[in-house]
Design a protein around this motif. Structure first.
Motif, PDB file in Angstrom:
ATOM      1  N   SER A  23      19.428  46.931 102.233  1.00  0.00           N
ATOM      2  CA  SER A  23      18.916  45.866 101.365  1.00  0.00           C
ATOM      3  C   SER A  23      19.923  44.736 101.151  1.00  0.00           C
ATOM      4  O   SER A  23      19.557  43.682 100.625  1.00  0.00           O
ATOM      5  CB  SER A  23      18.513  46.450 100.008  1.00  0.00           C
ATOM      6  OG  SER A  23      19.629  47.075  99.393  1.00  0.00           O
ATOM      7  N   ASP A  24      21.175  44.917 101.546  1.00  0.00           N
ATOM      8  CA  ASP A  24      22.180  43.855 101.395  1.00  0.00           C
ATOM      9  C   ASP A  24      21.856  42.678 102.309  1.00  0.00           C
ATOM     10  O   ASP A  24      21.403  42.859 103.433  1.00  0.00           O
ATOM     11  CB  ASP A  24      23.585  44.362 101.746  1.00  0.00           C
ATOM     12  CG  ASP A  24      24.190  45.247 100.673  1.00  0.00           C
ATOM     13  OD1 ASP A  24      23.668  45.274  99.544  1.00  0.00           O
ATOM     14  OD2 ASP A  24      25.193  45.907 100.975  1.00  0.00           O
ATOM     15  N   MET A  25      22.124  41.472 101.819  1.00  0.00           N
ATOM     16  CA  MET A  25      21.917  40.276 102.625  1.00  0.00           C
ATOM     17  C   MET A  25      23.094  40.088 103.579  1.00  0.00           C
ATOM     18  O   MET A  25      24.238  40.380 103.228  1.00  0.00           O
ATOM     19  CB  MET A  25      21.832  39.038 101.727  1.00  0.00           C
ATOM     20  CG  MET A  25      20.557  38.949 100.941  1.00  0.00           C
ATOM     21  SD  MET A  25      20.534  37.492  99.872  1.00  0.00           S
ATOM     22  CE  MET A  25      21.474  38.114  98.483  1.00  0.00           C
ATOM     23  N   THR A  26      22.798  39.585 104.757  1.00  0.00           N
ATOM     24  CA  THR A  26      23.861  39.176 105.667  1.00  0.00           C
ATOM     25  C   THR A  26      24.483  37.898 105.106  1.00  0.00           C
ATOM     26  O   THR A  26      23.921  37.260 104.201  1.00  0.00           O
ATOM     27  CB  THR A  26      23.313  38.891 107.079  1.00  0.00           C
ATOM     28  OG1 THR A  26      22.438  37.745 106.991  1.00  0.00           O
ATOM     29  CG2 THR A  26      22.589  40.102 107.664  1.00  0.00           C
ATOM     30  N   ASP A  27      25.623  37.496 105.639  1.00  0.00           N
ATOM     31  CA  ASP A  27      26.244  36.248 105.195  1.00  0.00           C
ATOM     32  C   ASP A  27      25.321  35.059 105.461  1.00  0.00           C
ATOM     33  O   ASP A  27      25.237  34.136 104.650  1.00  0.00           O
ATOM     34  CB  ASP A  27      27.594  36.037 105.875  1.00  0.00           C
ATOM     35  CG  ASP A  27      28.656  37.008 105.372  1.00  0.00           C
ATOM     36  OD1 ASP A  27      28.473  37.595 104.280  1.00  0.00           O
ATOM     37  OD2 ASP A  27      29.675  37.181 106.073  1.00  0.00           O
ATOM     38  N   ALA A  28      24.605  35.075 106.583  1.00  0.00           N
ATOM     39  CA  ALA A  28      23.681  33.982 106.905  1.00  0.00           C
ATOM     40  C   ALA A  28      22.519  33.950 105.908  1.00  0.00           C
ATOM     41  O   ALA A  28      22.112  32.873 105.453  1.00  0.00           O
ATOM     42  CB  ALA A  28      23.161  34.126 108.331  1.00  0.00           C
ATOM     43  N   GLN A  57      26.291  39.658  94.162  1.00  0.00           N
ATOM     44  CA  GLN A  57      26.334  41.074  93.800  1.00  0.00           C
ATOM     45  C   GLN A  57      25.143  41.470  92.943  1.00  0.00           C
ATOM     46  O   GLN A  57      24.550  42.531  93.124  1.00  0.00           O
ATOM     47  CB  GLN A  57      27.630  41.389  93.068  1.00  0.00           C
ATOM     48  CG  GLN A  57      28.854  41.317  93.949  1.00  0.00           C
ATOM     49  CD  GLN A  57      30.119  41.642  93.185  1.00  0.00           C
ATOM     50  OE1 GLN A  57      30.098  42.374  92.210  1.00  0.00           O
ATOM     51  NE2 GLN A  57      31.229  41.091  93.638  1.00  0.00           N
ATOM     52  N   MET A  58      24.764  40.594  92.010  1.00  0.00           N
ATOM     53  CA  MET A  58      23.644  40.913  91.129  1.00  0.00           C
ATOM     54  C   MET A  58      22.323  40.948  91.920  1.00  0.00           C
ATOM     55  O   MET A  58      21.513  41.853  91.728  1.00  0.00           O
ATOM     56  CB  MET A  58      23.558  39.888  89.998  1.00  0.00           C
ATOM     57  CG  MET A  58      24.800  39.874  89.117  1.00  0.00           C
ATOM     58  SD  MET A  58      25.150  41.474  88.387  1.00  0.00           S
ATOM     59  CE  MET A  58      24.557  41.196  86.748  1.00  0.00           C
ATOM     60  N   ILE A  59      22.126  39.981  92.792  1.00  0.00           N
ATOM     61  CA  ILE A  59      20.909  39.959  93.598  1.00  0.00           C
ATOM     62  C   ILE A  59      20.881  41.151  94.546  1.00  0.00           C
ATOM     63  O   ILE A  59      19.840  41.787  94.737  1.00  0.00           O
ATOM     64  CB  ILE A  59      20.761  38.610  94.339  1.00  0.00           C
ATOM     65  CG1 ILE A  59      20.495  37.501  93.318  1.00  0.00           C
ATOM     66  CG2 ILE A  59      19.652  38.679  95.393  1.00  0.00           C
ATOM     67  CD1 ILE A  59      20.552  36.095  93.890  1.00  0.00           C
ATOM     68  N   ALA A  60      22.029  41.510  95.115  1.00  0.00           N
ATOM     69  CA  ALA A  60      22.101  42.684  95.986  1.00  0.00           C
ATOM     70  C   ALA A  60      21.725  43.952  95.217  1.00  0.00           C
ATOM     71  O   ALA A  60      21.013  44.819  95.740  1.00  0.00           O
ATOM     72  CB  ALA A  60      23.498  42.817  96.587  1.00  0.00           C
ATOM     73  N   ALA A  61      22.168  44.057  93.978  1.00  0.00           N
ATOM     74  CA  ALA A  61      21.849  45.232  93.166  1.00  0.00           C
ATOM     75  C   ALA A  61      20.350  45.307  92.884  1.00  0.00           C
ATOM     76  O   ALA A  61      19.738  46.376  92.991  1.00  0.00           O
ATOM     77  CB  ALA A  61      22.644  45.199  91.855  1.00  0.00           C
ATOM     78  N   VAL A  62      19.738  44.174  92.544  1.00  0.00           N
ATOM     79  CA  VAL A  62      18.291  44.155  92.284  1.00  0.00           C
ATOM     80  C   VAL A  62      17.526  44.481  93.553  1.00  0.00           C
ATOM     81  O   VAL A  62      16.561  45.257  93.535  1.00  0.00           O
ATOM     82  CB  VAL A  62      17.859  42.794  91.690  1.00  0.00           C
ATOM     83  CG1 VAL A  62      16.342  42.689  91.620  1.00  0.00           C
ATOM     84  CG2 VAL A  62      18.477  42.582  90.313  1.00  0.00           C
ATOM     85  N   ARG A  63      17.947  43.922  94.693  1.00  0.00           N
ATOM     86  CA  ARG A  63      17.280  44.227  95.969  1.00  0.00           C
ATOM     87  C   ARG A  63      17.393  45.717  96.299  1.00  0.00           C
ATOM     88  O   ARG A  63      16.443  46.329  96.786  1.00  0.00           O
ATOM     89  CB  ARG A  63      17.877  43.386  97.090  1.00  0.00           C
ATOM     90  CG  ARG A  63      17.456  41.921  97.029  1.00  0.00           C
ATOM     91  CD  ARG A  63      18.217  41.072  98.028  1.00  0.00           C
ATOM     92  NE  ARG A  63      18.234  41.613  99.371  1.00  0.00           N
ATOM     93  CZ  ARG A  63      17.508  41.142 100.384  1.00  0.00           C
ATOM     94  NH1 ARG A  63      16.703  40.114 100.195  1.00  0.00           N
ATOM     95  NH2 ARG A  63      17.592  41.683 101.571  1.00  0.00           N
ATOM     96  N   TYR A  64      18.560  46.327  96.043  1.00  0.00           N
ATOM     97  CA  TYR A  64      18.750  47.756  96.284  1.00  0.00           C
ATOM     98  C   TYR A  64      17.788  48.564  95.415  1.00  0.00           C
ATOM     99  O   TYR A  64      17.134  49.496  95.885  1.00  0.00           O
ATOM    100  CB  TYR A  64      20.196  48.155  95.989  1.00  0.00           C
ATOM    101  CG  TYR A  64      20.446  49.620  96.191  1.00  0.00           C
ATOM    102  CD1 TYR A  64      20.804  50.107  97.445  1.00  0.00           C
ATOM    103  CD2 TYR A  64      20.309  50.529  95.150  1.00  0.00           C
ATOM    104  CE1 TYR A  64      21.028  51.461  97.646  1.00  0.00           C
ATOM    105  CE2 TYR A  64      20.523  51.879  95.338  1.00  0.00           C
ATOM    106  CZ  TYR A  64      20.881  52.338  96.588  1.00  0.00           C
ATOM    107  OH  TYR A  64      21.087  53.679  96.786  1.00  0.00           O
ATOM    108  N   LEU A  65      17.687  48.190  94.150  1.00  0.00           N
ATOM    109  CA  LEU A  65      16.826  48.898  93.218  1.00  0.00           C
ATOM    110  C   LEU A  65      15.368  48.828  93.674  1.00  0.00           C
ATOM    111  O   LEU A  65      14.669  49.836  93.709  1.00  0.00           O
ATOM    112  CB  LEU A  65      16.979  48.278  91.822  1.00  0.00           C
ATOM    113  CG  LEU A  65      16.119  48.910  90.749  1.00  0.00           C
ATOM    114  CD1 LEU A  65      16.986  49.323  89.581  1.00  0.00           C
ATOM    115  CD2 LEU A  65      15.035  47.953  90.304  1.00  0.00           C
TER     116      LEU A  65
END
Length: 139
Positions: A23-28, A57-65
């Motif tokens: 679920s993590d975003m790539t740099d692009a 980091q916050m958006i990555a956490a929400v996407r993971y959830l």
């Protein structure tokens, strides 16, 4: 041109997390998202102060959830603690920023496809065996 918090020195371009999840975003992908984030009030003189956590980091956490279907309190330790992530999401939801970000990203995709940035029609699909109707935007 909007000025973004990420241009002004938060940790967005220097994420401290090492682990990577699907679920993590790539740099692009992050570069695309970062460019359309709503501008925080403190940067536009509307009061408030810089947030204590990086938006990436916050958006990555929400996407993971969302991707994992976990509960807020089950957030892995390499993300910020669950309660600031929840407060971030709740604030973005309540102020309409999550919808605004979604709409801006959708507009970019549509523009890249040579279409108008906003859908011009919507189709409601009613399932045959009950359940709520699904709303699909079409052009």
């Amino acid at each position: 041109m909007h000025v973004h918090v990420h241009v002004h020195g938060d940790a967005a371009d220097r994420p401290q997390r090492v682990r990577r999840y699907p679920s993590d975003m790539t740099d692009a992908e992050w570069a695309e998202v970062r460019d359309v984030l709503p501008v925080p009030g403190w940067l536009e003189g509307r009061g408030g102060q810089p947030e204590g956590y990086c938006h990436r980091q916050m958006i990555a956490a929400v996407r993971y959830l969302v991707a994992g279907g976990i509960t807020w309190r089950a957030m892995p330790a390499d993300f910020p603690a669950w309660d600031p992530v929840y407060a971030f999401w709740r604030r973005w939801r309540d102020k309409g920023w999550a919808r605004e970000l979604h709409d801006r990203l959708r507009g970019r995709v549509r523009e890249a496809e040579g279409r108008d940035t906003k859908p011009t029609a919507a189709v409601i699909d009613v399932p045959r065996r009950g359940g709520p109707p699904a709303l699909a935007h079409r052009r």
